[in-house]
Design a protein around this motif. Structure first.
Motif, PDB file in Angstrom:
ATOM      1  N   ALA A 180      20.303  37.471   3.876  1.00  0.00           N
ATOM      2  CA  ALA A 180      20.968  38.381   2.943  1.00  0.00           C
ATOM      3  C   ALA A 180      20.610  39.852   3.178  1.00  0.00           C
ATOM      4  N   PRO A 181      19.326  40.198   3.422  1.00  0.00           N
ATOM      5  CA  PRO A 181      19.014  41.619   3.647  1.00  0.00           C
ATOM      6  C   PRO A 181      19.704  42.225   4.858  1.00  0.00           C
ATOM      7  N   LEU A 182      20.211  41.389   5.780  1.00  0.00           N
ATOM      8  CA  LEU A 182      20.905  41.918   6.948  1.00  0.00           C
ATOM      9  C   LEU A 182      22.207  42.613   6.570  1.00  0.00           C
ATOM     10  N   VAL A 183      22.861  42.119   5.536  1.00  0.00           N
ATOM     11  CA  VAL A 183      24.181  42.632   5.156  1.00  0.00           C
ATOM     12  C   VAL A 183      24.167  43.341   3.805  1.00  0.00           C
ATOM     13  N   MET A 184      23.078  43.224   3.066  1.00  0.00           N
ATOM     14  CA  MET A 184      23.023  43.840   1.747  1.00  0.00           C
ATOM     15  C   MET A 184      22.686  45.329   1.872  1.00  0.00           C
ATOM     16  N   PRO A 185      23.397  46.196   1.149  1.00  0.00           N
ATOM     17  CA  PRO A 185      23.064  47.629   1.186  1.00  0.00           C
ATOM     18  C   PRO A 185      21.616  47.871   0.756  1.00  0.00           C
ATOM     19  N   GLU A 186      20.953  48.801   1.441  1.00  0.00           N
ATOM     20  CA  GLU A 186      19.548  49.059   1.145  1.00  0.00           C
ATOM     21  C   GLU A 186      19.346  49.604  -0.264  1.00  0.00           C
ATOM     22  N   VAL A 187      20.359  50.273  -0.803  1.00  0.00           N
ATOM     23  CA  VAL A 187      20.247  50.783  -2.169  1.00  0.00           C
ATOM     24  C   VAL A 187      20.076  49.626  -3.148  1.00  0.00           C
ATOM     25  N   ILE A 188      20.845  48.561  -2.953  1.00  0.00           N
ATOM     26  CA  ILE A 188      20.743  47.404  -3.842  1.00  0.00           C
ATOM     27  C   ILE A 188      19.396  46.717  -3.665  1.00  0.00           C
ATOM     28  N   THR A 189      18.960  46.564  -2.412  1.00  0.00           N
ATOM     29  CA  THR A 189      17.657  45.949  -2.161  1.00  0.00           C
ATOM     30  C   THR A 189      16.540  46.765  -2.790  1.00  0.00           C
TER      31      THR A 189
ATOM     32  N   ASP B 196      12.484  53.639   7.657  1.00  0.00           N
ATOM     33  CA  ASP B 196      13.131  53.424   6.356  1.00  0.00           C
ATOM     34  C   ASP B 196      12.869  54.572   5.391  1.00  0.00           C
ATOM     35  N   LEU B 197      13.918  54.983   4.707  1.00  0.00           N
ATOM     36  CA  LEU B 197      13.831  56.010   3.670  1.00  0.00           C
ATOM     37  C   LEU B 197      14.283  55.497   2.318  1.00  0.00           C
ATOM     38  N   VAL B 198      15.399  54.763   2.295  1.00  0.00           N
ATOM     39  CA  VAL B 198      16.025  54.392   1.030  1.00  0.00           C
ATOM     40  C   VAL B 198      15.126  53.451   0.221  1.00  0.00           C
ATOM     41  N   ILE B 199      14.721  52.336   0.822  1.00  0.00           N
ATOM     42  CA  ILE B 199      13.919  51.354   0.090  1.00  0.00           C
ATOM     43  C   ILE B 199      12.562  51.932  -0.280  1.00  0.00           C
ATOM     44  N   ALA B 200      11.966  52.704   0.631  1.00  0.00           N
ATOM     45  CA  ALA B 200      10.662  53.297   0.341  1.00  0.00           C
ATOM     46  C   ALA B 200      10.737  54.272  -0.824  1.00  0.00           C
ATOM     47  N   SER B 201      11.851  54.999  -0.941  1.00  0.00           N
ATOM     48  CA  SER B 201      11.988  55.961  -2.033  1.00  0.00           C
ATOM     49  C   SER B 201      12.053  55.277  -3.389  1.00  0.00           C
ATOM     50  N   PHE B 202      12.518  54.018  -3.432  1.00  0.00           N
ATOM     51  CA  PHE B 202      12.561  53.268  -4.683  1.00  0.00           C
ATOM     52  C   PHE B 202      11.196  52.677  -5.041  1.00  0.00           C
ATOM     53  N   THR B 203      10.406  52.319  -4.062  1.00  0.00           N
ATOM     54  CA  THR B 203       9.196  51.525  -4.308  1.00  0.00           C
ATOM     55  C   THR B 203       7.901  52.302  -4.118  1.00  0.00           C
TER      56      THR B 203
END
Length: 272
Positions: free
Chosen positions: A109-118, A206-213
Motif C-alpha cells: 500500500a505505501p508504494l501507491v499511497m500519497p505520502e501526505v496520507i501516510t 523524505d520531507l513530507v512524512i518527516a514533517s508530520f512526525t
C-alpha cells in the motif's frame, strides 16, 4: 564489434531522449556548478570557490540536521530491511496461507499511497498513543515507508531461486532454518544489501512524512533545507544539495550493482 548504444534509434527518438535527459538532469548540473560559485548572489557567477562548502561545515544547525538524517536513515533502513526480508520470505514461501492477498495488499500500500496520507495517518497514530514526536517517531515512519520497497527487491530475487537447493541441504541433515541461512541467504544477500541502500536513500530524501512526525530537536536535513529556502535560496543550500546528490548517487549506484550481482547469482541458481 560492439554496436553504438543509440544504433537503430530514429532521429526523433534520439531527440526525444536527449530532451528528456536534459529536462531531468540539466537543473541538477546547474545546481552543482553554482555550488562552487564565489558570489553571495545565487544567480550571479563570481568565479570558482569552495567557500559555501566551508560555510556548511561551519553551520552547526545544518550539521545537526544532517547527522539526524543519517541516524534516522541508518536505523530505519536496517529495520525496514529486516522486516521487508521476512515479509518477502513469507510471500514467496507461503503461497497458500490464509490472508496472503490481504497481507500483500497492506504491504504494498505505501508504494501507491500519497505520502501526505501516510504522514497524516502516522501523526494521528502517534497522537492517539501519546507518543512524543522525535527521533523514534520519524524512524518508525520511515521504516513504514521503505519496508515495502525492500520486500519488492528481495521477493523478486527469492522467486528466481531454485528451492531444490534448500531441499538438498535438508536431505543432508540441515533443519529448514539452517538450510535457509546456509544456502538461500548468501544468494539473496546482494538483494538485501540493495534493499538497505534503497531504503536509506528514500529515508534521507523524505520531507513530507518527516514533517508530520518530527518534533523539537529532531529536524532532518530536508526539513531544514526547506525552511531555509522559504526565506530565500542561499549559495550554501547549493553546496548542501550537491553533497546530498553525491551521496544519493553513490548509494543508488551501489544498490544497482548489488542488485545486478544478485540477479546473476539468481540466474545461476535457477533451475535449467
Amino acid at each position: 564489434m560492439a554496436k553504438p548504444a543509440l544504433a537503430g534509434l530514429s532521429p526523433f527518438n534520439v531527440t526525444s531522449l536527449t530532451l528528456g535527459l536534459a529536462f531531468l538532469y540539466l537543473p541538477i548540473v546547474v545546481l552543482v556548478i553554482y555550488s562552487f560559485n564565489a558570489s553571495r548572489l545565487v544567480t550571479v557567477w563570481g568565479g570558482w570557490s569552495l567557500r559555501w562548502y566551508f560555510e556548511f561545515f561551519n553551520d552547526a544547525a545544518m550539521l545537526s540536521a544532517a547527522a539526524m538524517s543519517l541516524r534516522v536513515g541508518a536505523v530505519s533502513a536496517t529495520a525496514a530491511t529486516i522486516l521487508g526480508t521476512l515479509a518477502a520470505v513469507a510471500l514467496t514461501r507461503g503461497e497458500s496461507f490464509r490472508g496472503r492477498t490481504l497481507f500483500s495488499g497492506m504491504l504494498y500500500a505505501p508504494l501507491v499511497m500519497p505520502e501526505v496520507i501516510t504522514g497524516l495517518s502516522l501523526l494521528l497514530l502517534f497522537v492517539a498513543v501519546d507518543a512524543e514526536r522525535g527521533f523514534w517517531t520519524v524512524t518508525i515512519a520511515h521504516t513504514t515507508l521503505t519496508m515495502c520497497f525492500v520486500a519488492v527487491v528481495v521477493q523478486s530475487r527469492l522467486g528466481s531461486l531454485d528451492r531444490s537447493l534448500e531441499e538438498a541441504a535438508m536431505d543432508l541433515g540441515c533443519d529448514p532454518l539452517r538450510a535457509f541461512v546456509s544456502v538461500t541467504l548468501p544468494l539473496i544477500l546482494p538483494s538485501i544489501a540493495a534493499g538497505w541502500m534503497l531504503a536509506f536513500a528514500l529515508s534521507l530524501d523524505d520531507l513530507v512524512i518527516a514533517s508530520f512526525t518530527t518534533g523539537p530537536g529532531s529536524t532532518t536535513l530536508p526539513i531544514r533545507i526547506y525552511s531555509e529556502v522559504r526565506l530565500g535560496v542561499k549559495p550554501e543550500i547549493n553546496a548542501i544539495c550537491t553533497l546530498i546528490i553525491g551521496l544519493i548517487a553513490t548509494v543508488i549506484i551501489a544498490a544497482s550493482l548489488a542488485s545486478k550481482l544478485s540477479s546473476r547469482q539468481g540466474e545461476s541458481a535457477a533451475p535449467l
